[in-house]
Write an enzyme that holds these catalytic residues in place. Structure first.
Site, short mmCIF file in Angstrom:
data_model
loop_
_atom_site.label_atom_id
_atom_site.label_comp_id
_atom_site.label_asym_id
_atom_site.label_seq_id
_atom_site.Cartn_x
_atom_site.Cartn_y
_atom_site.Cartn_z
N HIS A 1 42.04 65.39 86.80
CA HIS A 1 42.33 66.77 86.43
C HIS A 1 41.54 67.64 87.41
O HIS A 1 40.32 67.58 87.43
CB HIS A 1 41.74 67.00 85.04
CG HIS A 1 42.70 67.38 83.99
ND1 HIS A 1 43.57 66.49 83.44
CD2 HIS A 1 42.93 68.58 83.36
CE1 HIS A 1 44.28 67.12 82.50
NE2 HIS A 1 43.91 68.38 82.45
N TRP B 1 44.94 81.53 81.30
CA TRP B 1 46.14 80.75 81.63
C TRP B 1 47.17 81.70 82.26
O TRP B 1 47.59 81.49 83.40
CB TRP B 1 46.65 80.01 80.39
CG TRP B 1 45.98 78.67 80.27
CD1 TRP B 1 46.59 77.46 80.45
CD2 TRP B 1 44.58 78.38 80.02
NE1 TRP B 1 45.66 76.46 80.32
CE2 TRP B 1 44.43 76.98 80.05
CE3 TRP B 1 43.46 79.15 79.76
CZ2 TRP B 1 43.20 76.35 79.85
CZ3 TRP B 1 42.23 78.53 79.56
CH2 TRP B 1 42.11 77.15 79.61
N ASP C 1 44.93 75.78 84.78
CA ASP C 1 44.30 74.83 85.69
C ASP C 1 44.36 75.35 87.13
O ASP C 1 43.37 75.36 87.85
CB ASP C 1 44.97 73.46 85.57
CG ASP C 1 44.94 72.92 84.13
OD1 ASP C 1 45.25 73.71 83.22
OD2 ASP C 1 44.61 71.75 83.93
N GLU D 1 38.89 65.31 83.52
CA GLU D 1 39.23 66.46 82.67
C GLU D 1 38.05 66.89 81.83
O GLU D 1 37.78 68.07 81.66
CB GLU D 1 40.39 66.07 81.75
CG GLU D 1 40.78 67.13 80.76
CD GLU D 1 42.01 66.75 79.96
OE1 GLU D 1 42.22 65.54 79.75
OE2 GLU D 1 42.75 67.66 79.54
N ARG E 1 49.27 60.98 81.78
CA ARG E 1 49.73 60.91 80.38
C ARG E 1 51.02 61.73 80.22
O ARG E 1 51.60 62.18 81.18
CB ARG E 1 48.62 61.40 79.45
CG ARG E 1 48.28 62.85 79.60
CD ARG E 1 47.32 63.32 78.50
NE ARG E 1 46.98 64.71 78.72
CZ ARG E 1 45.75 65.16 78.90
NH1 ARG E 1 44.72 64.34 78.91
NH2 ARG E 1 45.55 66.45 79.07
N ASP E 2 51.38 61.92 78.96
CA ASP E 2 52.67 62.59 78.70
C ASP E 2 52.56 64.11 78.82
O ASP E 2 52.96 64.84 77.94
CB ASP E 2 53.18 62.18 77.32
CG ASP E 2 52.13 62.42 76.23
OD1 ASP E 2 51.04 62.95 76.55
OD2 ASP E 2 52.39 62.08 75.07
N GLU E 3 51.98 64.56 79.93
CA GLU E 3 51.93 66.00 80.21
C GLU E 3 52.50 66.26 81.60
O GLU E 3 53.66 66.55 81.75
CB GLU E 3 50.51 66.54 80.05
CG GLU E 3 50.02 66.43 78.61
CD GLU E 3 49.02 67.51 78.22
OE1 GLU E 3 49.16 68.65 78.66
OE2 GLU E 3 48.09 67.17 77.46
N ASP F 1 48.58 69.56 85.43
CA ASP F 1 47.24 69.36 84.87
C ASP F 1 46.73 67.97 85.19
O ASP F 1 45.58 67.77 85.53
CB ASP F 1 47.25 69.60 83.36
CG ASP F 1 48.30 68.76 82.64
OD1 ASP F 1 49.27 68.30 83.29
OD2 ASP F 1 48.17 68.55 81.42
#
Ligand code: BGC
Length: 852
Positions: free
Chosen positions: A752, A509, A451, A726, A442-444, A438
């Site tokens: 994103h 998704w 996506d 994003e 960051r913490d992803e 994605d």
């Protein structure tokens, strides 16, 4: 003259090592003549040969391939004019299930129980002598964790993040390194293994030890000596291990800590221990597009904060690592932080990284030295450097991404659109890191399915993602739930579903299991990907149908489970809260069911599954009818109006013919009422311009595309974006982030790709390139001018070769230059409506044109 311009095995022009029993061969033709097609080709491998009139992904069907063997591939082709060409290449087989003469090893004394962090990197070592002359030496290696292999002080290979990120318990990769030239008499093999995705903290809950309690390493060095003798050196308890090496910390999110003052000869090493893994890995030769360093990025500006911290601006947001050249003193610590945007005072804004520390800390030894992290990556445009003065450091950076070949390009007379295209490219690179993620900062950095579900067609114009995406689809297939649902993130790594979503089917998704293989099939003519994914698609759509089937009458086809079970119109900018995006799920989920059942019906038809094809076709018809009956007045007006609610049925052609046109008018009016600003979330964004332009509302489509008011694509460009955001309103007119407590936990990334899905419109409508048959064996060029654009050029490499559509408007004439690859046919429609067919070659066409 006829030439074979490209010959590939498993999509690779060179360097293919495979464990597949049936590697696939493709080739492209080139000729200085026009209208060239393949008459016939003969492909020969290993004594087997086949005559074919196909150029794409022809599987080897000969005798069983042997392990560790090089095979020659020969293609002889003849075209329709009688000219002939031939080409050769080689591929190599991997282990082909040869049992390993090595065992998984670890540090038996290392117990790692800390939460939300990654383990200390382990270092393994083996010293050995070669008394004879080496003819060939190869290392086969893998790890739970991320490993780097160092042979006599030099890194083997140029891959980052080996063994790659897969759904480890289902499938793991091993790498093959030719180290013939790296060995000498006295040798040291060293491997550093960090926690990576398997053991380290990963997914935003920061859980660790997903696949193993601590790192484990497996390697086998196979040496053939000049005198014919063979030797195998495998990992076992004769190897040594330590956690006292220079790598002190490595974590995907938090970064890396490296101490260059550590002398590995002086630290304590102990005996490695065999490790019993939680599962028996199914190891296969690397079948991915490995992550490598691509562009070297150089700062465009440098500033200094009051406390001496240096801020470097790379002028481009990207995913990668910094590269430092340092004049240092032993013990001096240099700290580098990373961010996508700056605060007003010029410092880094790290707030939106959430828990990700994204920090590289380096302890110097004396003198000149270089450092670049190896076990982590960051998404950033800015880097802050502290602990050193500017004269003693040179800062650059490496863009890291999976080795996807760039095959497409779009440029036009409008510079802002050109920047938008660049932003799409950079967001793709930044998020094609091992898996389709994605975001990179960051913490992803997780494999969010929604996506890539919406972005895949655009990605396929710009890049050949074949190997990259097929690797990921193997994991999608492996991780499908017994009930048919697909985790929202693949590999799930202990996540997959938010707390509100019990493991079920989630529209858009989960649709990735249908939309992504379909996009790959259309772009590359890859029928095998459909064959492989068909059982998954079928099971998934049946699950969706189950969840949709709770109502009465036509409502049996409206997917209306509680909105917390969906993402709905995710990030739609016309409503401020996450819960409001989700509330639109009735519409988005129902349209998704229509779309996935329709594509599954087409797939079933292609694969000869006639009964299934009928079932899914009927289902899609019922869903379309229900959508129109329940949500509209039957005459093209939504009872509740929002952009996505119109876009989906319009693009999917769910309306009866007469209502279709009316619906497009209503969508155009709705867009007009919002000043042509975008109001769509993930599901609607890829299709809104198509929905308008294909239904008589071209002008509105261009007004939306060219709009620079927030929210719009070009507002981001106007605000200085160098990647796709994003959220449409990521920065306000003052350059500040307006996102507040909207239920998303400060969810704003500036990198994103999802809304970059508009890229398909640039190629398919403005340049007008559109596949008719999969792989562009026949295709269309039908350019669409508008929005004041006076020239445009789109190109993409189909599996047959380069397709170009290059047009301009000058003095009332629309002129078009096209390139049609050998083996294909193109139907060209000019703006005056005339259509003609062209075979391969370069062609020039024109017609009168009155610019509006
Ligand atoms: C991600 C998205 C993703 C979404 C799902 C976010 O945190 O960054 O891109 O699809 O969650 O709701």
């Amino acid at each position: 003259m006829l030439k074979i311009s490209r010959l590939t095995v498993e999509h690779l022009a060179e360097g293919c090592v495979t464990d597949r029993p049936d590697p696939e061969v493709s080739f492209r033709l080139m000729s200085d003549r026009k209208n060239v097609t393949l008459k016939q080709a003969r492909i020969s491998v290993n004594g087997w040969s086949v005559k074919t009139d196909s150029q794409i992904l022809i599987p080897y069907r000969g005798n069983k391939l042997q392990p560790f063997t090089e095979y020659q591939v020969r293609v002889e082709a003849e075209d329709n004019t009688g000219e002939k060409a031939q080409a050769e290449t080689v591929f190599e087989t991997g282990r082909m299930e040869t049992p390993w003469k090595a065992e998984w090893i670890t540090d038996g004394e290392y117990s790692f129980t800390d939460k939300k962090v990654s383990p200390v990197p382990m270092m393994f070592r083996k010293k050995f002598k070669c008394i004879r002359k080496v003819k060939e030496a190869k290392i086969y290696a893998s790890a739970l964790g991320i490993y780097e292999l160092i042979v006599n002080g030099k890194k083997a290979g140029d891959r980052y993040f080996a063994p790659g990120f897969t759904s480890y318990r289902h499938e793991m990769q091993y790498q093959v390194y030719d180290v013939t030239d790296m060995l000498s008499g006295d040798n040291t093999l060293t491997a550093v293994v960090s926690g990576g995705w398997a053991v380290g903290s990963f997914v935003f809950t920061r859980v660790n030890r997903h696949d193993a309690d601590r790192q484990a390493f497996l390697a086998e060095l196979r040496i053939t000596y000049e005198d014919g003798m063979q030797e195998v050196i495998g990992t076992d308890d004769s190897w040594e291990v330590t956690e006292d090496g220079p790598y002190r910390m490595a974590d995907i999110y938090d970064g890396e800590t490296y101490d260059a003052s550590v002398d590995v000869e002086k630290i304590p090493w102990r005996k490695a221990a065999p490790e019993k893994l939680r599962f028996v890995p199914d190891l296969r030769a690397d079948y991915s597009s490995p992550v490598r360093a691509h562009e070297e990025m150089h700062p465009v500006a440098r500033t200094k904060l009051a406390d001496g911290t240096l801020i470097y601006d790379f002028g481009q947001n990207f995913a990668g690592v910094i590269k430092l050249k340092i004049q240092g003193k032993k013990g001096q610590v240099i700290t580098v932080r990373h961010a996508e945007i700056l605060n007003k005072d010029g410092s880094l804004n790290v707030e939106f990284l959430r828990t990700a520390k994204a920090t590289a800390a380096y302890t110097c030894r004396d003198g000149q030295q270089e450092y670049s992290p190896r076990f982590t990556y960051m998404g950033f445009r800015y880097a802050s450097v502290s602990g050193i003065s500017e004269e003693n450091i040179e800062v650059s950076a490496l863009a890291l991404y999976s080795d996807i070949e760039k095959i497409g390009g779009f440029t036009c007379s409008d510079e802002m659109l050109n920047r938008l295209q660049k932003n799409i490219i950079w967001s793709s690179r930044s998020n094609f890191v091992e898996i389709p993620t994605d975001c990179p900062q960051r913490d992803e950095r997780m494999g969010w399915t929604g996506d890539i579900a919406v972005f895949a067609p655009t990605a396929c114009f710009n890049f050949d993602i074949s190997r990259f995406i097929k690797k990921w689809l193997i994991d999608v297939r492996a991780e499908q739930l017994p009930t048919g649902g697909i985790p929202n993130t693949v590999p799930a790594q202990g996540y997959g579903f938010p707390a509100t979503m019990p493991a079920m089917a989630v529209d858009w998704w989960g649709d990735a299991c249908v939309l992504v293989p379909w996009a790959q099939y259309m772009a590359q003519g890859d029928i095998q990907v459909l064959k492989d994914m068909y059982p998954v698609m079928k099971k998934y759509v049946k699950a969706c149908r189950f969840w949709a089937g709770f109502g009465v009458g036509k409502h049996r086809y409206i997917w209306n489970t509680p909105s917390v079970l969906h993402f709905g119109d995710w990030v739609a900018p016309d409503v401020p809260k996450m819960s409001q995006w989700q509330k639109r799920s009735k519409w988005t989920a129902t349209a998704s069911l229509y779309n996935t059942s329709r594509i599954t019906a087409m797939t079933a038809d292609i694969l000869g599954e006639k009964e299934d094809a009928e079932y899914f076709k009927k289902l899609s018809d019922k869903v379309a009818d229900a959508y129109v009956s329940v949500f509209t007045d039957g005459k093209g007006k939504m009872k509740e109006e929002f952009q996505t609610a119109y876009v989906l049925p319009l693009w999917f052609k769910m309306f009866p013919e007469d209502a279709q046109k009316k619906a497009a008018e209503n969508l155009a009016q709705l867009a007009g009422r919002s000043d042509y600003c975008i109001g769509t979330g993930f599901p609607g964004t890829p299709y809104i311009l198509f929905a308008l332009a294909d239904n008589g509302q071209e002008e509105t489509a261009f007004k939306m595309l060219m709009n620079t008011k927030c929210p719009s694509w070009l507002y981001e460009v106007k605000s200085g974006a160098t990647t796709i955001w994003e959220r449409w309103d990521g920065l306000d007119e003052n350059g500040e982030c307006p996102i507040s407590d909207d239920g998303t936990d400060m969810m704003i990334s500036y990198n994103h790709y999802a809304s970059g899905a508009v890229g398909a419109f640039l190629y398919e409508r403005i340049a007008g390139i559109q596949a008719i048959e999969p792989g562009y064996r026949t295709f269309r060029i039908r350019p669409l001018a508008g929005g004041g654009i006076t020239s445009a050029r789109g190109s993409t490499d189909s599996p047959y070769g380069k397709i170009v559509s290059d047009w301009k408007i000058e003095e009332g004439i629309f002129s078009l230059d096209i390139e049609v690859p050998a083996g294909t046919k193109c139907a060209v429609t000019l703006p005056d409506g005339t259509t003609s067919e062209y075979g391969s070659g370069n062609w020039h066409l024109s017609c009168p044109y009155n610019q509006k």
